[in-house]
Write an enzyme that holds these catalytic residues in place. Sequence first.
Site: not given
Ligand code: PMP
Length: 403
Positions: A122, A199, A202, A225, A361
Amino acid sequence: MYDINEIRKEFPILQRQVYGKPLIYLDNAATTQKPLCVIESITEAYANVNANVHRGVHFLSQKATEQYEEARETVRRFINARHSHEVIFTRGTTESINLVASSFGETFLAEGDEVIISTMEHHSNIVPWQLLAERKGIKLRVIPLTVDARLDKEAYAALFNENTRLVSITHTSNVLGVTNPVEEFISIAHSHGVPVLIDGAQSVPHKKVDVQALDADFLVFSGHKIYGPTGIGVLYGKESYLNRMKPYQGGGEMIQTVRFEKTTFNELPYKFEAGTPDYVGAIAFARALDFVSAIGIEQIAAHEQQLTRYALERMAEIPDMRIFGKPDGSAISFLIGNIHPADLGTLLDRLGIAIRTGHHCAQPLIDHFSIPGTVRASFAMYNTIEEVDAFIAGINRVVKMFG
Ligand code: PMP
């Protein structure tokens, strides 16, 4: 027993309609809906225990502090950290990674050092490292993908050299729904004496993640999430690293003594929690984790995997369906023929079906496939087989429209 009807009753938003149709919410990888107990815990905290934490001798401040620290303990238990002071509350995954990039970077990285990330990250696990690379002159090394869109383990092992200082990779891809065998990746890094950030944005909402079993040095994830509120998340870090890392932000709470000549810093976890924390968010977040634990993360995982397998089976019946990667979690990315993802998303929306389209993203991953983006459906504990059927029927309708 997994009683899906009982679970759905807990989520007020699932009762609502959009465009006069029942809402089918399949955008859970972006954010999950909130159960009533989480929504109510926010009102309850403001109505009954609101006071700034840690600083007051008075009754309410002590109550708020107790609940905030209990929330930390709930997170510790949920991810099986050794100590609750290894749990730092942040605004979410993004802030947690920025904290590590900044503090670990300031403490341990110098020009010429290398950080390993992967092609399926991401943006929040790419850009903080690029900013650090500009500031510090470090280099980013990127793990490539295999032909079936998995992290290439051999290529990864070959990236290590005497300058490698950190690995920062995702547990489950938010685009492909693929879970990486991070245990193996961590043990390879550790064999070179290199720590690993996982990370878990997910993975933590969809499977049991045990930081001690993984031997992860850092784990980051977001409350929103996993059925919690927005604006709260976690950085787990091993005490041995966090203790040595420089503070991230300066301000109240993170200090021991402040003199104009010299300031000394507070102990963990407060050293990394400058200013008034989102204690109400943390309390509601803990309520969400308790809600998940009461149902059972393994039961939730089994339910979501069943939905994913069923959706994949049904999607395979649709001509010109292209699925990216081998989803094993709760997200599926796809394209159909040359229907643009935004068109498919907009038409499904009119049927009450919320899915996400675009680059999610993760532009380098989308570029890897040489496509404009994907359509992504992602499941949570409250989705049903009937909703998957409606999703498939919706796709078939759109495909017909496009001839
Ligand atoms: N890493 C991953 C794998 C994600 O899916 C996301 C959110 N789509 C993020 C980081 C960023 O998370 P946040 O916007 O809640 O900070």
